[in-house]
Design a protein around this motif. Sequence first.
Motif, PDB file in Angstrom:
ATOM      1  N   ASP A  86       0.837  -1.209   0.000  1.00 21.69           N
ATOM      2  CA  ASP A  86       0.000   0.000   0.000  1.00 21.69           C
ATOM      3  C   ASP A  86       0.869   1.255   0.000  1.00 21.69           C
ATOM      4  O   ASP A  86       0.596   2.212  -0.728  1.00 21.69           O
ATOM      5  CB  ASP A  86      -0.932   0.018   1.217  1.00 21.69           C
ATOM      6  N   ASN A  87       1.929   1.272   0.806  1.00 23.50           N
ATOM      7  CA  ASN A  87       2.831   2.436   0.857  1.00 23.50           C
ATOM      8  C   ASN A  87       3.527   2.658  -0.481  1.00 23.50           C
ATOM      9  O   ASN A  87       3.695   3.792  -0.925  1.00 23.50           O
ATOM     10  CB  ASN A  87       3.866   2.262   1.968  1.00 23.50           C
ATOM     11  N   LEU A  88       3.952   1.568  -1.128  1.00 22.86           N
ATOM     12  CA  LEU A  88       4.592   1.708  -2.437  1.00 22.86           C
ATOM     13  C   LEU A  88       3.606   2.272  -3.465  1.00 22.86           C
ATOM     14  O   LEU A  88       3.970   3.139  -4.267  1.00 22.86           O
ATOM     15  CB  LEU A  88       5.131   0.350  -2.912  1.00 22.86           C
ATOM     16  N   GLU A  89       2.379   1.790  -3.443  1.00 20.63           N
ATOM     17  CA  GLU A  89       1.367   2.306  -4.375  1.00 20.63           C
ATOM     18  C   GLU A  89       1.083   3.784  -4.124  1.00 20.63           C
ATOM     19  O   GLU A  89       0.954   4.571  -5.069  1.00 20.63           O
ATOM     20  CB  GLU A  89       0.077   1.481  -4.259  1.00 20.63           C
ATOM     21  N   ARG A  90       0.996   4.167  -2.851  1.00 22.57           N
ATOM     22  CA  ARG A  90       0.771   5.587  -2.540  1.00 22.57           C
ATOM     23  C   ARG A  90       1.947   6.433  -3.022  1.00 22.57           C
ATOM     24  O   ARG A  90       1.770   7.531  -3.541  1.00 22.57           O
ATOM     25  CB  ARG A  90       0.557   5.771  -1.038  1.00 22.57           C
ATOM     26  N   GLY A  91       3.164   5.923  -2.857  1.00 19.22           N
ATOM     27  CA  GLY A  91       4.345   6.660  -3.311  1.00 19.22           C
ATOM     28  C   GLY A  91       4.359   6.822  -4.822  1.00 19.22           C
ATOM     29  O   GLY A  91       4.733   7.875  -5.340  1.00 19.22           O
ATOM     30  N   LEU A  92       3.958   5.778  -5.536  1.00 16.36           N
ATOM     31  CA  LEU A  92       3.913   5.859  -6.998  1.00 16.36           C
ATOM     32  C   LEU A  92       2.788   6.772  -7.488  1.00 16.36           C
ATOM     33  O   LEU A  92       2.864   7.314  -8.589  1.00 16.36           O
ATOM     34  CB  LEU A  92       3.741   4.462  -7.602  1.00 16.36           C
ATOM     35  N   VAL A  94       1.983   9.645  -6.238  1.00 19.17           N
ATOM     36  CA  VAL A  94       2.345  11.062  -6.098  1.00 19.17           C
ATOM     37  C   VAL A  94       2.964  11.540  -7.411  1.00 19.17           C
ATOM     38  O   VAL A  94       3.922  10.952  -7.915  1.00 19.17           O
ATOM     39  CB  VAL A  94       3.337  11.252  -4.928  1.00 19.17           C
ATOM     40  N   GLU A  95       2.411  12.630  -7.964  1.00 16.53           N
ATOM     41  CA  GLU A  95       2.858  13.141  -9.270  1.00 16.53           C
ATOM     42  C   GLU A  95       4.053  14.086  -9.155  1.00 16.53           C
ATOM     43  O   GLU A  95       4.992  13.993  -9.917  1.00 16.53           O
ATOM     44  CB  GLU A  95       1.696  13.884  -9.949  1.00 16.53           C
ATOM     45  N   ASN A  96       4.024  15.017  -8.220  1.00 14.86           N
ATOM     46  CA  ASN A  96       5.021  16.098  -8.177  1.00 14.86           C
ATOM     47  C   ASN A  96       5.981  15.949  -7.001  1.00 14.86           C
ATOM     48  O   ASN A  96       6.296  16.928  -6.357  1.00 14.86           O
ATOM     49  CB  ASN A  96       4.333  17.459  -8.050  1.00 14.86           C
ATOM     50  N   ALA A  97       6.466  14.789  -6.707  1.00 18.93           N
ATOM     51  CA  ALA A  97       7.366  14.624  -5.567  1.00 18.93           C
ATOM     52  C   ALA A  97       8.797  14.936  -5.990  1.00 18.93           C
ATOM     53  O   ALA A  97       9.226  14.596  -7.088  1.00 18.93           O
ATOM     54  CB  ALA A  97       7.280  13.206  -5.040  1.00 18.93           C
ATOM     55  N   ASP A  98       9.525  15.567  -5.093  1.00 20.30           N
ATOM     56  CA  ASP A  98      10.944  15.819  -5.366  1.00 20.30           C
ATOM     57  C   ASP A  98      11.763  14.605  -4.903  1.00 20.30           C
ATOM     58  O   ASP A  98      11.251  13.699  -4.260  1.00 20.30           O
ATOM     59  CB  ASP A  98      11.413  17.115  -4.684  1.00 20.30           C
ATOM     60  N   ILE A  99      13.007  14.591  -5.237  1.00 23.55           N
ATOM     61  CA  ILE A  99      13.889  13.449  -4.953  1.00 23.55           C
ATOM     62  C   ILE A  99      13.968  13.181  -3.451  1.00 23.55           C
ATOM     63  O   ILE A  99      13.923  12.021  -3.024  1.00 23.55           O
ATOM     64  CB  ILE A  99      15.306  13.710  -5.523  1.00 23.55           C
ATOM     65  N   ALA A 100      14.062  14.215  -2.645  1.00 22.19           N
ATOM     66  CA  ALA A 100      14.192  14.041  -1.200  1.00 22.19           C
ATOM     67  C   ALA A 100      12.949  13.354  -0.625  1.00 22.19           C
ATOM     68  O   ALA A 100      13.055  12.451   0.219  1.00 22.19           O
ATOM     69  CB  ALA A 100      14.421  15.386  -0.520  1.00 22.19           C
ATOM     70  N   THR A 101      11.787  13.752  -1.104  1.00 23.53           N
ATOM     71  CA  THR A 101      10.537  13.149  -0.618  1.00 23.53           C
ATOM     72  C   THR A 101      10.441  11.686  -1.054  1.00 23.53           C
ATOM     73  O   THR A 101      10.061  10.822  -0.262  1.00 23.53           O
ATOM     74  CB  THR A 101       9.323  13.938  -1.147  1.00 23.53           C
ATOM     75  N   ARG A 103      12.931   9.715  -1.750  1.00 19.07           N
ATOM     76  CA  ARG A 103      13.938   8.966  -0.993  1.00 19.07           C
ATOM     77  C   ARG A 103      13.454   8.683   0.424  1.00 19.07           C
ATOM     78  O   ARG A 103      13.617   7.566   0.931  1.00 19.07           O
ATOM     79  CB  ARG A 103      15.255   9.743  -0.967  1.00 19.07           C
ATOM     80  N   GLU A 104      12.845   9.647   1.055  1.00 23.26           N
ATOM     81  CA  GLU A 104      12.328   9.466   2.411  1.00 23.26           C
ATOM     82  C   GLU A 104      11.217   8.393   2.413  1.00 23.26           C
ATOM     83  O   GLU A 104      11.181   7.528   3.285  1.00 23.26           O
ATOM     84  CB  GLU A 104      11.774  10.791   2.944  1.00 23.26           C
ATOM     85  N   GLY A 105      10.347   8.433   1.424  1.00 24.10           N
ATOM     86  CA  GLY A 105       9.284   7.427   1.308  1.00 24.10           C
ATOM     87  C   GLY A 105       9.846   6.034   1.091  1.00 24.10           C
ATOM     88  O   GLY A 105       9.371   5.053   1.681  1.00 24.10           O
ATOM     89  N   MET A 106      10.861   5.934   0.229  1.00 26.03           N
ATOM     90  CA  MET A 106      11.493   4.628  -0.022  1.00 26.03           C
ATOM     91  C   MET A 106      12.167   4.104   1.250  1.00 26.03           C
ATOM     92  O   MET A 106      12.099   2.908   1.552  1.00 26.03           O
ATOM     93  CB  MET A 106      12.516   4.739  -1.149  1.00 26.03           C
ATOM     94  N   ASP A 107      12.812   5.006   1.991  1.00 25.53           N
ATOM     95  CA  ASP A 107      13.487   4.619   3.226  1.00 25.53           C
ATOM     96  C   ASP A 107      12.474   4.077   4.243  1.00 25.53           C
ATOM     97  O   ASP A 107      12.702   3.030   4.860  1.00 25.53           O
ATOM     98  CB  ASP A 107      14.254   5.814   3.810  1.00 25.53           C
ATOM     99  N   LEU A 108      11.352   4.771   4.397  1.00 22.60           N
ATOM    100  CA  LEU A 108      10.318   4.314   5.328  1.00 22.60           C
ATOM    101  C   LEU A 108       9.724   2.971   4.880  1.00 22.60           C
ATOM    102  O   LEU A 108       9.473   2.082   5.694  1.00 22.60           O
ATOM    103  CB  LEU A 108       9.212   5.357   5.456  1.00 22.60           C
TER     104      LEU A 108
END
Length: 181
Positions: A86-92, A94-101, A103-108
């Motif tokens: 579910d977290n991976l799907e929510r991360g994908l 997101v349309e306008n995420a910057d690299i830092a965001t 990366r933080e999502g992937m880390d979590l």
Amino acid sequence: MENTHPQHPDAAPDGGAAADAQVLADIDQLTQALSESESKLGEMRDTVLRERADLDNQRKRLARDLEQARRFANERLLSDLLPVCDNLERGLAVENADIATLREGMDLTLKALLKVAETNGLKPLNPVGEIFNPELHQAVSTVDAPNQAPNTVVAVFQKGYVLNERLLRPALVTVAKAPDA
């Protein structure tokens, strides 16, 4: 020598009747014992048939339970993995995420995945600084490492994993070699 056979003409007439009565009593007794034995035998056959049927039913039940256990053995693990998906799907999504965001999502998400794996018995092997163990590590290369003892793991190319005390994948490592003499 005197013949005592009941039908022999020399036998006594009253002794023959008593012998016949005894023979008839013995036959009645044997007939009764035979019918009791046949009755017991029938009961034993029924008991054996019931026990065989019970064993057969137990075997079938055990096979069915074993099949169910095989089919649903990963149910808990997969249930624990659903939030990670579910977290991976929510991360994908997101349309306008910057690299830092991102990366933080992937880390979590990675932390959540590793927690699920650890909960289910998976432990990582990161043997930097440990003595090389061929049962847990696979040496990819050896290097000169003056600050390390010979046969010590210097770097890890790929972590290894142990599942419930059994090696799942060896760690790919670089090992310090002994200095040339």
